[in-house]
Design a protein around this motif. Structure first.
Motif, mmCIF file in Angstrom:
data_model
loop_
_atom_site.group_PDB
_atom_site.id
_atom_site.type_symbol
_atom_site.label_atom_id
_atom_site.label_comp_id
_atom_site.label_asym_id
_atom_site.label_seq_id
_atom_site.Cartn_x
_atom_site.Cartn_y
_atom_site.Cartn_z
ATOM 1 N N ARG A 99 -3.526 9.616 -1.754
ATOM 2 C CA ARG A 99 -2.087 9.503 -2.014
ATOM 3 C C ARG A 99 -1.565 10.641 -2.884
ATOM 4 N NH1 ARG A 99 -4.290 5.003 -4.735
ATOM 5 N NH2 ARG A 99 -4.159 5.060 -7.011
ATOM 6 N N GLU A 198 -0.055 -3.050 -7.643
ATOM 7 C CA GLU A 198 -1.445 -2.937 -7.211
ATOM 8 C C GLU A 198 -1.448 -2.253 -5.849
ATOM 9 O OE1 GLU A 198 -3.631 -6.807 -9.121
ATOM 10 O OE2 GLU A 198 -2.460 -7.120 -7.289
ATOM 11 N N PRO A 199 -2.574 -1.674 -5.433
ATOM 12 C CA PRO A 199 -2.617 -1.050 -4.108
ATOM 13 C C PRO A 199 -2.144 -2.018 -3.021
ATOM 14 C CG PRO A 199 -4.576 -0.477 -5.344
ATOM 15 C CD PRO A 199 -3.839 -1.498 -6.169
ATOM 16 N N GLY A 200 -1.158 -1.571 -2.265
ATOM 17 C CA GLY A 200 -0.610 -2.394 -1.198
ATOM 18 C C GLY A 200 0.609 -3.199 -1.582
ATOM 19 N N THR A 201 0.981 -3.210 -2.863
ATOM 20 C CA THR A 201 2.185 -3.943 -3.289
ATOM 21 C C THR A 201 3.404 -3.372 -2.586
ATOM 22 O OG1 THR A 201 1.270 -4.440 -5.478
ATOM 23 C CG2 THR A 201 3.664 -4.512 -5.249
ATOM 24 N N ARG A 202 4.225 -4.258 -2.019
ATOM 25 C CA ARG A 202 5.414 -3.810 -1.290
ATOM 26 C C ARG A 202 6.550 -3.542 -2.270
ATOM 27 N NH1 ARG A 202 7.186 -7.099 3.958
ATOM 28 N NH2 ARG A 202 5.196 -6.207 4.585
ATOM 29 N N GLY A 221 -0.037 3.471 -5.485
ATOM 30 C CA GLY A 221 -0.632 2.740 -4.367
ATOM 31 C C GLY A 221 0.306 1.768 -3.686
ATOM 32 N N ARG A 223 3.151 0.157 -1.244
ATOM 33 C CA ARG A 223 3.610 0.300 0.138
ATOM 34 C C ARG A 223 5.136 0.388 0.079
ATOM 35 N NH1 ARG A 223 3.270 -4.436 4.775
ATOM 36 N NH2 ARG A 223 4.477 -3.333 6.388
#
Length: 473
Positions: A99, A198-202, A221, A223
């Motif tokens: 990223r 957190e990784p993937g948090t929208r 991280g 989204r």
């Protein structure tokens, strides 16, 4: 020794000889094992005392640069390896996480003749003499913390001043315990990202919107989900379920400049409560207002503790001061304080103390009033120019605050905006394309913080020529 030493204009001759010999060893001009002249010989050549040269040699020997051998002479230490001309190894086998590789580099400090870029106030309007006095006052020993360190939330005097200021100027509900001082708004956003993403948090961001915030959340991280903006602000109906964080600029939408309507604010707060989401309200640059008082901030309408209010003094005073703040609900304050301490413990206490005095003495309010009058003149010049000279090409989005105007391409016009921006750059005029900030509509974003009133007409004339030349037949 094919190495020249110059002593012109220097009184500390031993230090001068030391530095030049040391630098010659460091950059490889004096190679390992090379013999230096005896102290008597070099002293005669430089026309200085032998003791002066001996002092320089002794220091270099003590630091490991030279080896001295009785009866043989003085040599550059064979164990010393000269530094490479390159600052550090290339590290071709080392890579950042994916990223970070995709993020663009920050632009350099380019200074065009006519700077219509956004987001920077005029440094000529900053009361530098007054600020110097306040900084000197803050450096008094009695004002320095005994331990040398301070509260991660910031200097209490500044937090008190900020809370009082934003209650009066923005209707924000805040006491001293609610305010956390940051190094600009960007650090405030980074702290929020550290404790909520957190990784993937929208994370939902406005489209068009503020790229530095989007890039920062992506670096954590997240989204990223872009949500369109219309005449009333962020389209709440377009928010997707599962969104954890919503970033918005409701007071003065960036870059369009329109405020979020009261109905839309109410709908956004209700959506966040139903979907267990958190709202970041970035009060981007609404300090400078040219007409009506702003609508109530989301933070003042929030009864569930879901809004984090972010503000900055970079757009009001000077970006180099790097001062901002964050007003957070009680449930998040401990984590934010811990994140701030881990990041940099606390900011510059001298600058914080000076700003506290600047606010307490009424100087911030005075500066805003004075600067607003100046910016109002520049803003009116741009409005008149676009409406009179470019009315067939550009429209102006109604805006009553900030340091820039947004001018989308008129529906009936055909113009290649990127070509106009490039031509303007070659003509010494810096201006930004609306497409830089997303959205589907082309246009220009024209700032007026850095172009003096006495030069703005010439800059606009050059810009107008470039826009007209970019019209498609």
């Amino acid at each position: 020794m094919p190495f020249h030493i110059s002593l012109d204009g220097h009184t500390d001759l031993a230090a001068r000889i030391y530095r030049q010999l040391r630098d010659g060893i460091l950059d490889g001009r004096l190679r390992a094992g090379e013999r230096l002249p005896p102290t008597r010989e070099l002293a005669r050549e430089l026309d200085v005392s032998r003791n002066t040269v001996a002092v320089a040699y002794e220091r270099l020997t003590a630091e490991g640069f030279l080896d001295s051998h009785v009866g043989r002479g003085t040599f550059v230490s064979p164990g010393f390896v000269a530094r490479s001309k390159r600052a550090a190894p290339a590290g071709t086998g080392v890579r950042p996480v994916a990223r970070w590789s995709s993020l663009p580099d920050s632009p350099g400090d380019v200074r065009p003749a006519f700077d219509f870029r956004v987001g920077t106030p005029d440094p000529a309007l900053f009361p530098l003499r007054t600020w110097r006095r306040l900084v000197s006052q803050a450096l008094r020993p009695s004002l320095l913390p005994p331990s040398g360190y301070a509260d991660p939330a910031g200097l209490e005097a500044l937090r008190v001043a900020i809370a009082r200021h934003i209650r009066a100027a923005r209707s924000v509900r805040a006491g001293v315990e609610d305010v956390l001082v940051t190094q600009g708004a960007q650090q405030a956003l980074d702290l929020i990202g550290r404790v909520l993403i957190e990784p993937g948090t929208r994370v939902a961001v406005e489209d068009p919107g503020y790229p530095p915030a989007e890039r920062l959340f992506a670096a954590h991280g997240a989204r990223i989900v872009k949500v369109p903006v219309d005449a009333e602000g962020l389209d709440v109906t377009a928010l997707a379920k599962g969104t954890r964080l919503i970033y918005t600029t409701p007071s003065h939408q960036f870059p369009l400049g329109t405020p979020m309507s009261l109905a839309r604010r109410t709908a956004l707060l209700a959506w966040a409560e139903r979907n267990d989401a958190v709202i970041i309200e970035d009060d981007y640059d609404s300090e400078y207002r040219f007409s009506d008082r702003p609508l109530e901030p989301l933070q003042s309408l929030d009864h569930d503790g879901r809004v984090l209010y972010v503000g900055s003094f970079s757009k009001t005073l000077l970006p180099l001061l790097r001062l901002g703040f964050l007003v957070a609900p009680a449930s998040l304050r401990p984590a934010l304080r811990q994140a701030k301490q881990l990041m940099d413990w606390h900011g510059d206490l001298v600058t914080q103390s000076a700003l506290a005095s600047f606010i307490d003495e009424g100087l911030l309010a005075r500066h805003v009033r004075k600067a607003t009058r100046e910016y109002s003149v520049r803003r009116d010049r741009i409005l008149a120019f676009v409406r009179d000279e470019l009315r067939d090409v550009l429209e102006v989005v109604p805006s009553s605050a900030g340091l820039h105007l947004c001018a989308p391409v008129s529906p009936q016009a055909t113009v290649t905006v990127d070509s106009a921006v490039a031509d303007a750059a070659r003509a010494g005029v810096a201006v930004e394309s609306l497409s830089t900030y997303g959205g589907t509509r082309g246009g220009l974003v024209i700032g007026y913080g850095l172009v003096g009133t006495d030069r703005i007409d010439e800059g606009l004339a050059r810009l107008g020529e470039c826009v007209s030349a970019a019209r498609m037949s």
